[in-house]
Design an enzyme around this catalytic site. Structure first.
Site, PDB file in Angstrom:
ATOM      1  N   ASP A 174      -5.163  -6.816   8.272  1.00  0.00           N
ATOM      2  CA  ASP A 174      -6.085  -7.446   7.490  1.00  0.00           C
ATOM      3  C   ASP A 174      -5.998  -8.860   7.914  1.00  0.00           C
ATOM      4  O   ASP A 174      -7.029 -10.014   8.128  1.00  0.00           O
ATOM      5  CB  ASP A 174      -5.404  -7.387   6.236  1.00  0.00           C
ATOM      6  CG  ASP A 174      -6.013  -5.754   5.338  1.00  0.00           C
ATOM      7  OD1 ASP A 174      -7.314  -5.495   5.370  1.00  0.00           O
ATOM      8  OD2 ASP A 174      -4.694  -5.527   4.736  1.00  0.00           O
ATOM      9  N   HIS A 201      -3.960  -2.780   0.215  1.00  0.00           N
ATOM     10  CA  HIS A 201      -5.010  -2.899   1.470  1.00  0.00           C
ATOM     11  C   HIS A 201      -5.954  -2.151   0.932  1.00  0.00           C
ATOM     12  O   HIS A 201      -6.229  -1.123   1.256  1.00  0.00           O
ATOM     13  CB  HIS A 201      -4.332  -2.057   2.415  1.00  0.00           C
ATOM     14  CG  HIS A 201      -4.862  -1.707   3.697  1.00  0.00           C
ATOM     15  ND1 HIS A 201      -6.036  -2.669   4.198  1.00  0.00           N
ATOM     16  CD2 HIS A 201      -5.844  -0.581   4.257  1.00  0.00           C
ATOM     17  CE1 HIS A 201      -6.827  -2.382   5.777  1.00  0.00           C
ATOM     18  NE2 HIS A 201      -6.748  -0.735   5.498  1.00  0.00           N
TER      19      HIS A 201
END
Ligand code: NAD
Ligand code: LMR
Length: 338
Positions: A174, A201
């Protein structure tokens, strides 16, 4: 003569060092023959801290290990399948265990749709890890990370060997994506763009803190960058059109996280900071047991968990959406083991 004996001493000393260090830096990859597993193992073969790379999968690891094992770096490579107690051999004496085992998404699926298949894979691997290498550092890549980390933790707890300093949900991709996406929009070199991403996530649980970058954004840029960072995984799933999700960028991100853990735990490096989804107090009052923020790594693993820092009203709203979703994912993971 003097030179020869000095040379001998130094070779002997190096050999002694490499023998004593070898148990410390055995790295096992579980799911090593997969889309992430293969390039991740390749990158780990280049890592100077890795002395033994142990590759486990339910299929094909002998071939992957034979192939990677020809690369002329110092680590030994072994391949293991379930036959002949292969999981035990893969895990014994491991210092770091990286886990990308499990199925990936197809278009139209959420990460939570992978739960039914991947939860039991992760639980079974955690059961083996508890038995064969309870003191290792465990890096969980298998999705849904928001639930597989609690599953791994609960399984270790049941076995009485859970160490919250050594269990990491891998959220590095990310921040890698966020850096790249912001750099594209602002025409910058990504190496100069650090974006803190917190939460979990998946979708709305991924919360980029763009206000902390020191870069000015218009409201349109904020909206589109936030959305792209939250749903970057979907871009790859759609582009791969049914053949899988991010593998190469994930291998890059996974190798970076594994390297950071090795640098801090065997390399003696101080001040190593990475984001990770770990057991955390940041939203414990709201019933959220695990949360990703930047963490500082030390010789024992997680040394310090950073808070959110100063965040904008825009980011407060994103957090407000992330927290209930995260809580649901964590409860689901915990319940699976209990
Ligand atoms: P893949 O199907 O290409 O590979 C998965 C591998 O796991 C296969 O080789 C399979 O044989 C193996 N496997 C299945 N069951 C196993 C078991 N019990 N023990 C050991 N190995 C087993 O999938 P992939 O693209 O490599 O993705 C793997 C996982 O990583 C997926 O769940 C995916 O969603 C996840 N992922 C996470 C991130 C992240 O940022 N955390 C990023 C990308 C993908
Ligand atoms: C990603 O972010 O790329 C991974 O979690 C894989 C996925 O399913 O999107």
């Amino acid at each position: 003569m003097f030179a020869t004996s000095r040379l001998f001493t130094s070779v002997a000393a190096k050999r002694a060092f490499s023998t004593s260090a070898s148990n410390l830096s055995k790295v096992a990859v579980l799911g090593a023959a997969g889309g992430i597993g293969q390039p991740l193992s390749l990158l780990l073969k280049e890592n100077k801290h890795v002395t033994h790379l142990s590759l486990y999968d339910i299929v094909n690891t002998p071939g992957v290990a034979a192939d990677i094992g020809h690369i002329n770096t110092n680590s030994k490579v072994t391949g293991h399948t379930p036959e002949n107690d292969g999981l035990k051999a893969a895990l014994e004496n491991a210092h770091v265990v990286v886990i990308p085992a499990g199925v990936p998404r197809k278009p139209g699926m959420t990460r939570d749709d992978l739960f039914n298949t991947n939860a039991s894979i992760v639980r079974d691997l955690a059961t083996a890890a508890a038995k064969y290498c309870p003191d290792a550092h465990f890096l969980i890549i298998s999705n849904p990370v928001n639930s597989t980390v609690p599953i791994f933790a609960e399984t270790l707890k049941k076995a009485g060997v859970f160490n919250p300093k050594r269990l990491y949900g891998v959220t590095t991709l990310d921040v890698v994506r966020a850096s790249r996406f912001v750099a594209e929009v602002k025409n910058l070199d990504p190496k100069d763009v650090k974006v803190t991403v917190v939460g979990g996530h998946s979708g709305v649980t991924i919360v980029p803190l763009l206000s902390q970058t020191g870069i000015e954004f218009t409201k349109e840029e904020l909206d589109s960058l936030t959305h792209r960072i939250q749903f970057g995984g979907d871009e790859v799933v759609q582009a791969k059109n049914g053949t899988g999700s991010a593998t190469l960028s994930m291998a890059y991100a996974g190798a970076r996280m594994a390297n950071s853990v090795l640098e801090a735990t065997v390399g003696g490096k101080k001040g190593v900071v990475e984001p990770s989804f770990v057991q955390s107090d940041v939203f414990a009052k709201e019933g959220v047991e695990y949360f990703s923020t930047n963490i500082e790594l030390g010789p024992e693993g997680v040394e310090k968990i950073n808070g959110l820092g100063e965040i904008s009203d825009y980011e407060k709203e994103l957090i407000a959406k992330a927290v209930p979703e995260l809580k649901k994912n964590i409860v689901k993971g915990n319940a699976f083991v209990q």
